[in-house]
Design an enzyme around this catalytic site. Sequence first.
Site, PDB file in Angstrom:
ATOM      1  N   CYS A 166      -1.715  -6.118  -3.286  1.00  0.00           N
ATOM      2  CA  CYS A 166      -2.873  -5.230  -3.150  1.00  0.00           C
ATOM      3  C   CYS A 166      -3.336  -4.669  -4.496  1.00  0.00           C
ATOM      4  CB  CYS A 166      -2.552  -4.093  -2.184  1.00  0.00           C
ATOM      5  SG  CYS A 166      -0.985  -3.257  -2.509  1.00  0.00           S
ATOM      6  N   HIS A 214      -5.187   2.836  -3.337  1.00  0.00           N
ATOM      7  CA  HIS A 214      -4.586   2.844  -4.666  1.00  0.00           C
ATOM      8  C   HIS A 214      -5.624   3.176  -5.732  1.00  0.00           C
ATOM      9  CE1 HIS A 214      -1.184   1.192  -2.747  1.00  0.00           C
ATOM     10  NE2 HIS A 214      -1.264  -0.062  -3.133  1.00  0.00           N
TER      11      HIS A 214
END
Length: 361
Positions: free
Chosen positions: A129, A254
């Site tokens: 990711c 994130h």
Amino acid sequence: MKEFNVAILGATGAVGTRMIQQLEQSTIPVKSVKLLASSRSAGKVLQFRGQDITVEETTPDSFNGIDLVLSSAGGSTSKKFLPEAVKRGAVCVDNTSAFRMEKEVPLVIPEVNEKALYDHRGIIANPNCSTIQMVVCLEPIYKKYGLKQVIVSTYQAVSGAGQSALNELMEESQQVLNGEPTDPKILPTKGDKLHYQMAFNLLPQIDVFESDGYYTHEEWKMIHETKKIMLDDMDAKDIKVTATCVRVPIRIAHGESVYFEVADKTATADQIKAALDGADGVVLQDDTAHQFYPQSIEAEGKREIFVGRVRPDFENEGAFNMWVVSDNLLKGAAWNAVQIAERLVADDLVRVPENPYLGEN
């Protein structure tokens, strides 16, 4: 129009449930959906497009008659079952690290290296990711101005460690607010010996440390996945990459501070912004006069990657900084996998070749 029988492996997990949602919203003509998980989750009832579907325990024969598999059930599960799915004629998109660095397996971000799908041998890997959101932003810059070096520091949400880690964060947060002791059992990673409080803390460890004792496996993945995706060689030297990965006490999305040096020393910050602003899947949010920049709470639930704080390094000509934020469970996992499946369908690539990759290595 041809319709496809789709199986979702790991359907009850944080990524698996989002794969169901993203598949519902996709352009893929779905004939049927099979939801697969471990024996613990078998019997649960989930929905796809308003229809109740009972989750089944995964066996090799679960993949009989399946055309496409979307997998996010852990590396060992992928290694066990995806070769069985390929043997039965299914093309698999895997969200784990099980096959990412295998030479025979394409590691794909559709906005960056869609053409790699034409060489698939039954299994396609979804990148990490944190790698995905960085590389999608680096690619348009690389195409226009070249890239010499990338230094990334990540601020990664707890959901990247799974639902149990997210539950632990929420429990710890309440314990700290109540003045109670915490009893961490998961973070920084289940696979290591010690566990530390995540609530109101930062942990400079994601995944286990490599044998060299310097880098964590997450950092290793960011370095080598970036090179494999952008240069088709996990050990390429044309672009230098290094990473520091930190877990932060937020739920989803994130953040990354990305420092990069371009080959074209005449490039300006405005030109870098222009390259990003027109890039597929990227949203530029960069207006410091009005304090407008990407934030994790705003990125949650969105497919796009958000970038801002693009600025030059005045100490080093041709070097820049940018701030990148993305929902790690969507573009970082479920949506990227479904997006790959969409491209496979659109390009008539949902078929296993005569020499399938079955994980022999």
